[in-house]
Design a protein around this motif. Sequence first.
Motif, mmCIF file in Angstrom:
data_model
loop_
_atom_site.group_PDB
_atom_site.id
_atom_site.type_symbol
_atom_site.label_atom_id
_atom_site.label_comp_id
_atom_site.label_asym_id
_atom_site.label_seq_id
_atom_site.Cartn_x
_atom_site.Cartn_y
_atom_site.Cartn_z
ATOM 1 N N PHE A 126 0.892 -1.213 -0.099
ATOM 2 C CA PHE A 126 -0.425 0.883 0.061
ATOM 3 C C PHE A 126 0.985 1.256 0.097
ATOM 4 N N ARG A 127 0.192 2.569 -0.550
ATOM 5 C CA ARG A 127 1.097 4.144 -0.468
ATOM 6 C C ARG A 127 0.227 4.453 0.967
ATOM 7 N N SER A 128 1.393 5.384 1.165
ATOM 8 C CA SER A 128 1.398 5.849 2.626
ATOM 9 C C SER A 128 -0.274 6.369 2.859
ATOM 10 N N ASP A 129 -1.346 6.831 1.915
ATOM 11 C CA ASP A 129 -2.266 6.554 1.894
ATOM 12 C C ASP A 129 -3.334 5.780 1.825
ATOM 13 N N GLY A 130 -2.654 4.984 1.872
ATOM 14 C CA GLY A 130 -3.767 3.603 1.636
ATOM 15 C C GLY A 130 -4.591 3.531 -0.247
ATOM 16 N N GLN A 131 -3.895 4.433 -1.143
ATOM 17 C CA GLN A 131 -5.572 4.040 -2.087
ATOM 18 C C GLN A 131 -4.711 3.645 -2.737
ATOM 19 N N LEU A 132 -3.684 3.298 -3.013
ATOM 20 C CA LEU A 132 -2.524 2.870 -4.620
ATOM 21 C C LEU A 132 -1.930 1.856 -3.466
ATOM 22 N N LEU A 133 -1.799 0.658 -4.724
ATOM 23 C CA LEU A 133 -1.655 -0.645 -4.108
ATOM 24 C C LEU A 133 -0.448 -0.986 -5.424
ATOM 25 N N VAL A 134 0.652 -1.248 -5.375
ATOM 26 C CA VAL A 134 1.822 -1.760 -6.199
ATOM 27 C C VAL A 134 2.417 -2.978 -5.876
ATOM 28 N N ALA A 135 2.433 -3.643 -7.076
ATOM 29 C CA ALA A 135 2.590 -5.396 -6.753
ATOM 30 C C ALA A 135 3.906 -5.540 -7.993
ATOM 31 N N GLY A 136 4.807 -6.252 -7.755
ATOM 32 C CA GLY A 136 5.502 -6.889 -8.608
ATOM 33 C C GLY A 136 4.748 -8.397 -9.318
ATOM 34 N N CYS A 137 5.831 -9.057 -10.357
ATOM 35 C CA CYS A 137 4.567 -9.628 -10.223
ATOM 36 C C CYS A 137 6.051 -10.922 -11.388
ATOM 37 N N GLU A 138 6.191 -11.965 -11.347
ATOM 38 C CA GLU A 138 6.916 -12.890 -12.685
ATOM 39 C C GLU A 138 7.104 -13.281 -13.856
ATOM 40 N N ASP A 139 6.029 -11.853 -14.325
ATOM 41 C CA ASP A 139 6.543 -12.001 -15.794
ATOM 42 C C ASP A 139 7.258 -10.463 -16.197
ATOM 43 N N SER A 140 7.846 -9.825 -14.776
ATOM 44 C CA SER A 140 8.572 -8.552 -14.705
ATOM 45 C C SER A 140 7.759 -7.511 -14.881
ATOM 46 N N VAL A 141 6.458 -7.695 -15.334
ATOM 47 C CA VAL A 141 5.822 -6.009 -15.285
ATOM 48 C C VAL A 141 5.640 -5.553 -13.870
ATOM 49 N N VAL A 142 5.543 -4.087 -13.560
ATOM 50 C CA VAL A 142 5.308 -3.910 -12.125
ATOM 51 C C VAL A 142 3.942 -2.778 -12.432
ATOM 52 N N ARG A 143 2.902 -3.476 -11.629
ATOM 53 C CA ARG A 143 1.174 -2.441 -12.081
ATOM 54 C C ARG A 143 1.121 -1.999 -10.611
ATOM 55 N N LEU A 144 0.282 -0.897 -10.614
ATOM 56 C CA LEU A 144 0.174 -0.296 -10.170
ATOM 57 C C LEU A 144 -1.661 -0.423 -10.145
ATOM 58 N N PHE A 145 -2.190 0.123 -8.799
ATOM 59 C CA PHE A 145 -3.610 -0.607 -8.633
ATOM 60 C C PHE A 145 -4.678 0.724 -7.674
ATOM 61 N N ASP A 146 -5.634 0.420 -8.022
ATOM 62 C CA ASP A 146 -5.993 1.489 -7.237
ATOM 63 C C ASP A 146 -6.940 0.414 -6.414
ATOM 64 N N VAL A 147 -7.358 0.881 -5.367
ATOM 65 C CA VAL A 147 -7.394 0.300 -4.504
ATOM 66 C C VAL A 147 -8.780 -0.297 -4.722
ATOM 67 N N THR A 156 8.793 -4.129 -4.827
ATOM 68 C CA THR A 156 8.228 -2.606 -4.908
ATOM 69 C C THR A 156 7.842 -2.107 -4.001
ATOM 70 N N ASP A 157 8.104 -0.803 -3.698
ATOM 71 C CA ASP A 157 7.720 -0.226 -2.860
ATOM 72 C C ASP A 157 7.203 1.334 -3.166
ATOM 73 N N PHE A 158 6.615 1.893 -2.139
ATOM 74 C CA PHE A 158 6.667 3.380 -3.099
ATOM 75 C C PHE A 158 7.498 4.522 -1.908
ATOM 76 N N THR A 159 7.862 5.475 -2.473
ATOM 77 C CA THR A 159 8.655 6.356 -1.790
ATOM 78 C C THR A 159 8.358 7.020 -0.802
ATOM 79 N N SER A 160 8.638 7.862 0.244
ATOM 80 C CA SER A 160 7.939 8.984 0.655
ATOM 81 C C SER A 160 6.830 9.998 0.542
#
Lengths: 832, 531
Positions: B88-109, B128-132
């Motif tokens: 989760f991002r620090s505001d809890g609205q976005l979620l990032v995830a890595g994948c075996e297929d090397s693509v990083v996806r960003l979701f709206d919660v 994967t992680d969000f910066t501050s």
Amino acid sequence: MVEHGDIRVVHRGGSKINFREPVITHDSRYLLCASGECVKVFSTSTEECIHDLRGHTGLVTGVLLKPSNHLQVYSCSADGTVRLWDYTDGILIKTYVIGCPVYSICASANHEGVIFIVTPMLSDKRSDLFQLVAVDLPQSGDQLVEARELSAVLSDVSSNPAAIVFGRGGEYIASANGLHLEVYFFKKQKSYRFSLKEDNKKGGKNTVTCVACHPKDDCIATGHEDGKIRLWRNFNHKKEYTYSTLHWHHSAVSSLCFTPEGTNLLSGGMESVLVQWRYNQESERDFLPRLGSAITHITVSPDGALFCTSHSDNKITIIQSCVKVSAVIQGLVKGESVRTDMMVDPRSKSLVLNGKPGHLQFYSLPRDKLLYNLDIVQQEYIHESGLEQFEVVKAAFDASGSWLATVEERKQKDAELELNLKLWAFDEQTQSFVLNTTISAPHEARITAMCFCHATDSQTTMLVSTSKDGHFKAWQLGAPAHTEADEGPSWSCDFVGAYHGLVPECCCFSADGSLLAVSFQEVVTVWSPASWELLTTLSQPPKAVRDLCFGRLSCSKYLLGTTANNLLCCWNLLTCSLEWSTSMDISLLLADPLTENMAAFCCQAGSTDLFVFKPSEPRPVFSQKAVCSGKVTRAVFAPREEMLESCEESSQWLNHSQLYFLTPYMDLMTFTTKAEEDRLMASSKQLVIDDSVAMTPFYLLLGKHRQQEDADPLSGLSAERRPLPQCSVAIKELLQTPAHVLPSTSFLCSMFVQSLLISVTNGREETKHVEEEMESEKEEEDSEGEMESSTQRPEQASLGGQAAPALTKAQLRELKRVKKLDHSWFPGLLHS
Amino acid sequence: MASFKPTKVQVYPKLGEKVTQDTLYWKNYKAPVQIKEFGAITNIDFSPVAPHNFAVTAFTRIHIYGPFSQEPVKTFTRFKDTAYCGRFRSDGQLLVAGCEDSVVRLFDVSGKVALRMFKGHTKAVHITDFTSDRYQILTGSDDYTCRLWDIPNATELNTYQEHTDYIRCGVTSKLNRDLFITGSYDHTLKLFDARADKSVMTMDHGQPVESLLLYPSEGLLVSAGGRHVKVWDLLKGGQPLVSLKNHHKTVTCLCLSSSGHRLLSASLDRHVKVYNTTNYKVVHNFDYAASILSLALAPDDESIVVGMTNSILSIKHRKSLDESKEISGQQRRQPSYRVFVKGKNYVPKQDDYLVSKPVKQHLAKYDKQLKKFNVSKALDTALETWTRLRKPEITVAVIKELDRRGTLKNALAGRDEQGLARLLNFLIGNVVDPRFAPVLVTAAEMILDIYQSVIGQSSVVDRQLLRLQELLEREIDYQQDLLEVLGMLDTMFASSLPRKEVPSLDFFNVSVSYDIIDSLLTCQPWSNGKM
């Protein structure tokens, strides 16, 4: 040496009450028992001692109700007299001088004016032979009567009073001695003798210990050494006698007793179980177990409502016939020896020493009464001889009385020593000590001494114990180790000290708690309890130190010790050197906690001398030679409740506290002055105890409440009846007449008030007239009765039953008139 | 008439672990809720905002669970292959995830479809992680690179190619937008500053690094790799502070309690250990059914969520205050309890007349038999299987009581083979226990005295007697060894003590025996608290 004429050594409290079997009076309200040189009268309901019947100069050996007068009692004594008392008022009526020591007494209603006593055989020089003698009591008005008409009945009897008993209303007397039972019939003047073999095949001992006779039937019960009870029948024949055997007890039967109707047989012994056998249905038994300690005597009240058992621990238990304990009269328990020191509980100011096995007894000295027993061992006591039990061997109180430390030990022959150190906290709510910590095996060997730090201002309480294993240990109350909320602080070991593997013998804290002295054989070591540093060692070779004691108050710089080679040494702690020493064989040294005084009991030539001294002064404050015979090993200074104001130099040491000591024969003695004794006598005379209910504060509260309750529901009439019993007739009249037939209140009022105004002056001479009046009135009433029989009866009864007529003539006449008036208009009302 | 005093059972101090504040705290959780996922659970992340949902990454899905729901409230399934590290991002609205297929996806919660796809890595992205500052994403991949991405236009900002093996863990600083740390299977931890092109600090863990954790103050860094957990002081230039080795398999996950006073580590050895962060001692331990891959603590330690290799998600919720009390009080309530207490807690009214009934003393079965002097039966009762095994102190107390009554011999005698075997079994189990030895040695002696005539008649009994003999011989040897050690220690202490002169009238010196050594080496008095 100073002359001390006015300080005396006196017996104080704790007399024996289980020496002979107690007697319950016919109304079951009092219990009489022999106690030393007097007879004590106890109330069976309140357990209080009501009178002491004093007068004998020797040991009282028997108490017996006079068969012909239920309010009088005989007592016999080793001083050779039999005395007759009125026990309700505690008055000596007569003294019969027999002339030789009397060991027991019995009598029966069948033999008027004769008592039977057991005396030593006069003819025989050997003193262990006794005879039963009948004494004709001379009828004379004198207080002091010589009774010399003795006629021997039986010779060679046992001195044990339980072994001689009358049977079946006094027709015969049965006596047992050793293995023989002898029955003497008074009518036939013939005695039969039955013998038993010494041992039966199974190793039982047949020695007879006690005898009881059935009150209605020809049956004698004998108790035996091996716990058997034999019921003898048909014993008026030499050959054809029979007996049956009952066996429940595993050790000797010490007492047997039939109930007055003969339906039950009670037996008791060492097991401390009261066994109730049904007569003729002996397989049915009732038990009352765990009575505390061995039963020595059993008695039954003449109406059979109460049983009472005396026990070997100086206790009398009163038991209702439904086998329920109703009261316990407990004296100071005296064992063979006191293993704990005598102590004074700082809270209750009672004397504390070990009493019943496994218990500590708290004995109130001013009231001469056992307060309670504290169960230290908390184990079921097994009444069996030869069994090693846990014994309380050491006990100590801290300065405020909020902690009690006890040591119990049990040593079997070839097993390890079992030791327990227990610490008890005083619980304010229950007002008793509650077990806080048990430390099993605190030391590897016997504990020789134990003391609390007596400093009152110290934050933590500290206990030091010394043991034969060569160590001394300091125990401290620690904060709760775990986080469990219900666990309070408990005690744990703080420090272990030793000195060259020597055995520590005694320990002592200084008054302010800053120093601890521990003696290791001939060396005294002084430690600082704060840092556990050895500060100095003092030694006075070459013998072991026996007692250690710090001086108090102004003498706190002195440390005193006694050694085995008869030296009393006093060290100055400031210079660490010997201040003075003197040669004395001191058996006990103790310090008064309130003053600088020290008491030293000094054993010399078979008797004990007492010296009271201050460590700083060369001359003793007080000394008395031959306080008692033998060696005194237990003594205590008990603080007084109120200080004495004695100015005399010799008795000043008694102002703050009193010195009690135990003689080798376990008598509790103390020192008093003449003035104090006088004061005590005066106060005891004022003290009159109501025999029915004790005047406790509780009773006062409740009694007052009850009086109020009584007064409330009734009107003022009944309240006024109490102060003026004379007017009861008028009031009865008023109350018993139905309200609807009474005239108006205003009419009655004046008469009623007049009745209250009766003075005492209208005295005796008027009563005659009143009686005459009554006769005439009755006639009048009879004539009235024909007309009005329904309302008549109560009035007649009340007038007829008039016992103390106190109304004046005029008033009665007035009353009469009222009645007549009354009755005349009432039928009229009915007819109309 | 006094009542029967029951046999006193000595209370011995518990030999097991002590009950500490930590034990109480960490035991205060309910029984776990277990949810089956589709594959091994590699990551769990709590949303920083209330209601603190948590994202569970397992196989090709990310499930979002509510704090008390057992069903996922939201599922992200748009992954072509195994998903990794849903955060989760620090505001809890976005979620990032890595994948075996090397693509990083960003979701709206709240949405379903990926908002952005970051393509550039050539191999699986495990971290994967969000910066501050919330506008950039850090990713770490099996292609040995870590990259920074810009969220708004999905472009790559920077690539760092310093690691020489897979990057499997990384954290961004919560206080500084430019700092982040990565850990790799090349055993190193590297601290990067986005403003510089190179790493600014490198630390060597010694094992492939599996997990990283920054303290809230960010002065300390915790790394886990192999069986070790290491703490680094970043302010001192990455100096190692502590190395902990409390697991016996690879440590996979680290977590900090909400107060920051306790550190938790999870491992493939199926344990979660709780450390005190001041002295790094283990204060508590949890056991799980399978190897643990991921671990997370809810804010305020409200729940402990653990993901395991057997694809089971275990959620433990903290007991509420009144609940925890109730449980302890209710333990003894059995169905028939209500019948017994019927009317017991009735409060009498004002005018009620209370008929008092004598309180019946409850006695244990062996006490009842002791009261009747049935000594053999009492011993039989005390030797029943449950008592003998679970509460040997009761059996020992009864034996001691019989010995005190002088009837132990009677109670021990007259037993058949089975009874004797049971008795000997108990002796073999407990005779060397220092708490029971004094009592049981007496009993053992008596048994030998009584039954010496029947030795050789039963093989069972003979075997047990031989075992007992063996046991005693071993114990004697052991005691002898201990005494030797004690002697050695005594000499050591004596020589190390300064000789102190005491102002004394005699010429002896002082010796103080040390209680500590005594208590270490000999049977120590067992003191116990309130009875």
